[in-house]
Each structure stands twice: as C-alpha cells, then as structure tokens.
Motif scaffolding. Sequence first.
Motif, mmCIF file in Angstrom:
data_model
loop_
_atom_site.group_PDB
_atom_site.id
_atom_site.type_symbol
_atom_site.label_atom_id
_atom_site.label_comp_id
_atom_site.label_asym_id
_atom_site.label_seq_id
_atom_site.Cartn_x
_atom_site.Cartn_y
_atom_site.Cartn_z
ATOM 1 N N ALA A 295 0.814 -1.220 0.000
ATOM 2 C CA ALA A 295 0.000 0.000 0.000
ATOM 3 C C ALA A 295 0.845 1.267 0.000
ATOM 4 O O ALA A 295 0.413 2.309 -0.472
ATOM 5 C CB ALA A 295 -0.931 0.003 1.208
ATOM 6 N N ARG A 296 2.057 1.160 0.556
ATOM 7 C CA ARG A 296 2.915 2.346 0.714
ATOM 8 C C ARG A 296 2.146 3.467 1.416
ATOM 9 O O ARG A 296 1.984 4.583 0.907
ATOM 10 C CB ARG A 296 3.456 2.810 -0.637
ATOM 11 C CG ARG A 296 4.334 1.761 -1.312
ATOM 12 C CD ARG A 296 4.895 2.212 -2.627
ATOM 13 N NE ARG A 296 5.694 1.166 -3.237
ATOM 14 C CZ ARG A 296 6.296 1.258 -4.416
ATOM 15 N NH1 ARG A 296 6.157 2.372 -5.141
ATOM 16 N NH2 ARG A 296 7.012 0.255 -4.883
ATOM 17 N N VAL A 297 1.669 3.113 2.604
ATOM 18 C CA VAL A 297 0.862 4.037 3.407
ATOM 19 C C VAL A 297 1.592 5.364 3.576
ATOM 20 O O VAL A 297 2.780 5.409 3.931
ATOM 21 C CB VAL A 297 0.559 3.408 4.780
ATOM 22 C CG1 VAL A 297 -0.048 4.435 5.725
ATOM 23 C CG2 VAL A 297 -0.365 2.201 4.612
ATOM 24 N N ARG A 298 0.877 6.433 3.329
ATOM 25 C CA ARG A 298 1.460 7.770 3.433
ATOM 26 C C ARG A 298 1.305 8.332 4.843
ATOM 27 O O ARG A 298 0.299 8.074 5.523
ATOM 28 C CB ARG A 298 0.813 8.722 2.434
ATOM 29 C CG ARG A 298 1.057 8.366 0.981
ATOM 30 C CD ARG A 298 0.521 9.452 0.051
ATOM 31 N NE ARG A 298 -0.905 9.693 0.267
ATOM 32 C CZ ARG A 298 -1.861 9.014 -0.340
ATOM 33 N NH1 ARG A 298 -1.564 8.039 -1.179
ATOM 34 N NH2 ARG A 298 -3.131 9.295 -0.108
ATOM 35 N N ALA A 299 2.288 9.103 5.254
ATOM 36 C CA ALA A 299 2.213 9.779 6.546
ATOM 37 C C ALA A 299 0.978 10.680 6.576
ATOM 38 O O ALA A 299 0.664 11.367 5.593
ATOM 39 C CB ALA A 299 3.473 10.604 6.782
ATOM 40 N N GLY A 300 0.270 10.661 7.704
ATOM 41 C CA GLY A 300 -0.905 11.506 7.875
ATOM 42 C C GLY A 300 -2.190 10.925 7.334
ATOM 43 O O GLY A 300 -3.244 11.564 7.439
ATOM 44 N N SER A 301 -2.142 9.718 6.788
ATOM 45 C CA SER A 301 -3.325 9.120 6.164
ATOM 46 C C SER A 301 -4.196 8.409 7.190
ATOM 47 O O SER A 301 -3.825 8.251 8.355
ATOM 48 C CB SER A 301 -2.899 8.147 5.068
ATOM 49 O OG SER A 301 -2.096 7.114 5.621
ATOM 50 N N SER A 302 -5.373 7.956 6.721
ATOM 51 C CA SER A 302 -6.291 7.191 7.576
ATOM 52 C C SER A 302 -6.301 5.737 7.128
ATOM 53 O O SER A 302 -6.290 5.436 5.932
ATOM 54 C CB SER A 302 -7.702 7.780 7.507
ATOM 55 O OG SER A 302 -8.216 7.716 6.186
ATOM 56 N N VAL A 303 -6.330 4.839 8.116
ATOM 57 C CA VAL A 303 -6.207 3.404 7.862
ATOM 58 C C VAL A 303 -7.236 2.660 8.705
ATOM 59 O O VAL A 303 -7.478 3.029 9.856
ATOM 60 C CB VAL A 303 -4.783 2.905 8.216
ATOM 61 C CG1 VAL A 303 -4.713 1.383 8.195
ATOM 62 C CG2 VAL A 303 -3.753 3.511 7.274
ATOM 63 N N ALA A 304 -7.811 1.607 8.141
ATOM 64 C CA ALA A 304 -8.597 0.648 8.914
ATOM 65 C C ALA A 304 -8.036 -0.744 8.655
ATOM 66 O O ALA A 304 -7.633 -1.051 7.525
ATOM 67 C CB ALA A 304 -10.077 0.703 8.546
ATOM 68 N N VAL A 305 -7.986 -1.569 9.689
ATOM 69 C CA VAL A 305 -7.479 -2.936 9.578
ATOM 70 C C VAL A 305 -8.554 -3.872 10.105
ATOM 71 O O VAL A 305 -8.927 -3.797 11.279
ATOM 72 C CB VAL A 305 -6.170 -3.129 10.375
ATOM 73 C CG1 VAL A 305 -5.660 -4.557 10.216
ATOM 74 C CG2 VAL A 305 -5.106 -2.123 9.933
ATOM 75 N N LEU A 306 -9.050 -4.759 9.245
ATOM 76 C CA LEU A 306 -10.101 -5.706 9.622
ATOM 77 C C LEU A 306 -9.473 -7.068 9.881
ATOM 78 O O LEU A 306 -8.937 -7.692 8.963
ATOM 79 C CB LEU A 306 -11.147 -5.812 8.518
ATOM 80 C CG LEU A 306 -12.220 -4.710 8.465
ATOM 81 C CD1 LEU A 306 -11.610 -3.331 8.243
ATOM 82 C CD2 LEU A 306 -13.238 -5.004 7.366
ATOM 83 N N GLY A 307 -9.515 -7.498 11.144
ATOM 84 C CA GLY A 307 -8.913 -8.770 11.532
ATOM 85 C C GLY A 307 -7.616 -8.556 12.277
ATOM 86 O O GLY A 307 -6.654 -8.040 11.707
ATOM 87 N N LEU A 308 -7.594 -8.941 13.559
ATOM 88 C CA LEU A 308 -6.436 -8.661 14.412
ATOM 89 C C LEU A 308 -5.760 -9.943 14.875
ATOM 90 O O LEU A 308 -5.482 -10.136 16.048
ATOM 91 C CB LEU A 308 -6.871 -7.815 15.616
ATOM 92 C CG LEU A 308 -7.491 -6.455 15.281
ATOM 93 C CD1 LEU A 308 -7.896 -5.732 16.550
ATOM 94 C CD2 LEU A 308 -6.547 -5.600 14.442
ATOM 95 N N GLY A 309 -5.478 -10.818 13.920
ATOM 96 C CA GLY A 309 -4.566 -11.920 14.193
ATOM 97 C C GLY A 309 -3.143 -11.418 14.104
ATOM 98 O O GLY A 309 -2.880 -10.208 14.101
ATOM 99 N N GLY A 310 -2.199 -12.346 13.994
ATOM 100 C CA GLY A 310 -0.805 -11.943 13.924
ATOM 101 C C GLY A 310 -0.514 -11.064 12.729
ATOM 102 O O GLY A 310 0.255 -10.094 12.825
#
Length: 360
Positions: free
Chosen positions: A175-190
């Motif tokens: 994804a090359r997440v950019r600084a200051g961006s918004s993120v959601a993560v679905l699923g909190l396994g390892g």
Amino acid sequence: MRAAVLHPGGGPSLDLRDDVTALGPDAGEVKIQIKATGVCHSDLSVVAGGLPSQGTMIVGHEGAGIVSEVGPGVTGVRVGDHVVVNWIPACGRCPDCVNGDAHLCMTYMSDLFGKARFAVGDTPAFGMAGTGTWAEQIVVPWEAAVRIDDDIPFEYAALLGCGVSTGVGAAINTARVRAGSSVAVLGLGGVGLSVVQGASIAGAARIVAVDPNRGKHGIAMEFGATDAITPEDLRATHDAVTGGRGFDYVFEAVGQAATIQAAWDVTRRGGDTVIVGAGSADDLVQINAFELLFRARNLVPSVYGSSDLRRDLPRLVALFRQGRLNIESLISRRIQFEELNDAVSALEKGDVIRQVVLFD
C-alpha cells in the motif's frame, strides 16, 4: 524425527509422529534444523481444507533454525548459519524477480506439489508451501534460507518469516501508506496486528483496528492503533473519523468474502482496499461492474506483503532493535510439539494471536 502430518482428506486432528524423515539435500538445497515455528491461520486453513493440500503433507510454513547440511553447489549459506524460512524463495532470474516483484516468483513454488520433501515411514510426503516447518528438520532450496543475526531469538525470527513480514509489508511495500493518512485494519490476528504496526511505522495519523474479539483491542492500541472497535461499530466509526468519505487504506486480514466486502465499502474513492488474508477458492466476492468503475477504489492483493526477505529482513530487524517493532506481544504462548493439536483448536476459536512451537 518428529513432524505434524496431515493425511489425505484432512483433519480434524494432525498425526503427530516421530518416524518422519526429511529427504535430501540434493544439489542447490539445504537442510535446516528447525528451532521455532509459528502456528499461523494459513496452517489452520490447510488443516481445515480451506486452502489446497495434496497427498500426505507436513504442515507449517513459518519457521527459523540452523543450517545443518548443504547440498552440492550451495554457496549462499553455510552450515551453522541461523536462518529464516522464506516460503516464496526468489530465484533472482525470472521476469518477476528482475522486475522487482520477488514475491511473485514461481520458480520454486512449482515444486510445491511436485517434489516429496519427506517420508512418513514408507510414504512420500510434501511440505506445506514447499517447506513443512512443523517438523524438526526440513529441506528447501538454499534461496529459501535467509540468514539472520545469531542474537535474534528463534521465536522472533520465525514470525519475521511470515506473519510480521506479511503484515508490515502490506502497509509499507504493497500500500505504501502515506504519513498523515487514515487506515482501517479488519482482523487482528498476527498478520492484522502487524499491519497495524506497519501503518504506525509509516506515520498514519488514524488507525482503526477492527475485530469481534475485544481481548485483542488492547494489543492493537499498544501497536499504534488510535481506535479499536468491533465490526458492528465500523460504519459509525467510518462516519466519525472520515466524515463519511472513507478511509485512505483498508486492509482485510481475515480472508473471507464478507470481510472483503466490508473493507471495500469503507474505502474512499481513490483509496486502496488491500487483501492480505488467504481465503478459499469457493468464497466469491461480488462487486458489480458499475461500482467497480465508478466508485474508483483500488482492489489490491498483497501476497506475502510484497516482501523480498533478503531485502526486508534486515529492515525489520533494524526496526526491532530500535524498539519500533514489537514481536514479543504477538506471541500468546510458547508450546511444545506435543501441543500442536491444542494449538490448532485455540487458533480456530480465536483465543490466541500467535503460538510458537519451540523444538529442543
């Protein structure tokens, strides 16, 4: 030697045996004495039949150990080297490798079901993902053995071989997440928690961690999440955090069509829905042609976190040494080989993040 055997037709229980032999090494191959191996959700998917298997198989793909023997022509590693198992070894010669996409290399993956790596008594057996790390010894192409500093604990090194590299890599490489961006993560396994860490390392301003198990929410916050919620609260949080516009990046780390749809629905126009979870072939995602074009969202697969372990492993170790990458908190418990069936059951119930088998 001891190994966890999956017989044709699958579970429900693994056959934990002590009469298995690792075959080889032949030319270009190495034998690794496995010291630690993780219990990953992909392993569960193989045992349960969600991911394909063929014939008799030794399960496991996330491991680390010591090179104990090298075959003819091997110069890249030596006996005594501490190594991480790379289950997508890069040949360095194919068009994908030359183009910088080592995680797409199929040179050695073509042997996945073509070469028996073990013998269970007199029965030939394959290794999961060409490895089979739920065994005391494995034989793999030397490119699948990536050296690591001797002072890194084997249980940490094992997780760097898949869960951490896949999750952190999804955020940083894919994804090359950019600084200051918004993120959601679905699923909190390892893997999902490693995505959270990767997004935090990349400088995301808002990281929403989503899982029905509230027991994982505190760890997600420890790893850099700004919010930890259950799926029922996703829509309301989406509206509150993004004003209804949608998140810049949404990572699906479950591997289910329903979760992929939920991730797609909360991604902004022009944003990325990143698929990290390994799903089954008969679980279909339905996105109509109209919305695929006019919603203008990017559906992005992230195989192995777009990782090239020879490039990425030193970076991950550096982050670990700086205290920016937390591996210890991913480990729910350290177990013995004889506890593997219990470990699979615990993973199926969602009670754990990562369990690590330690071989003496």
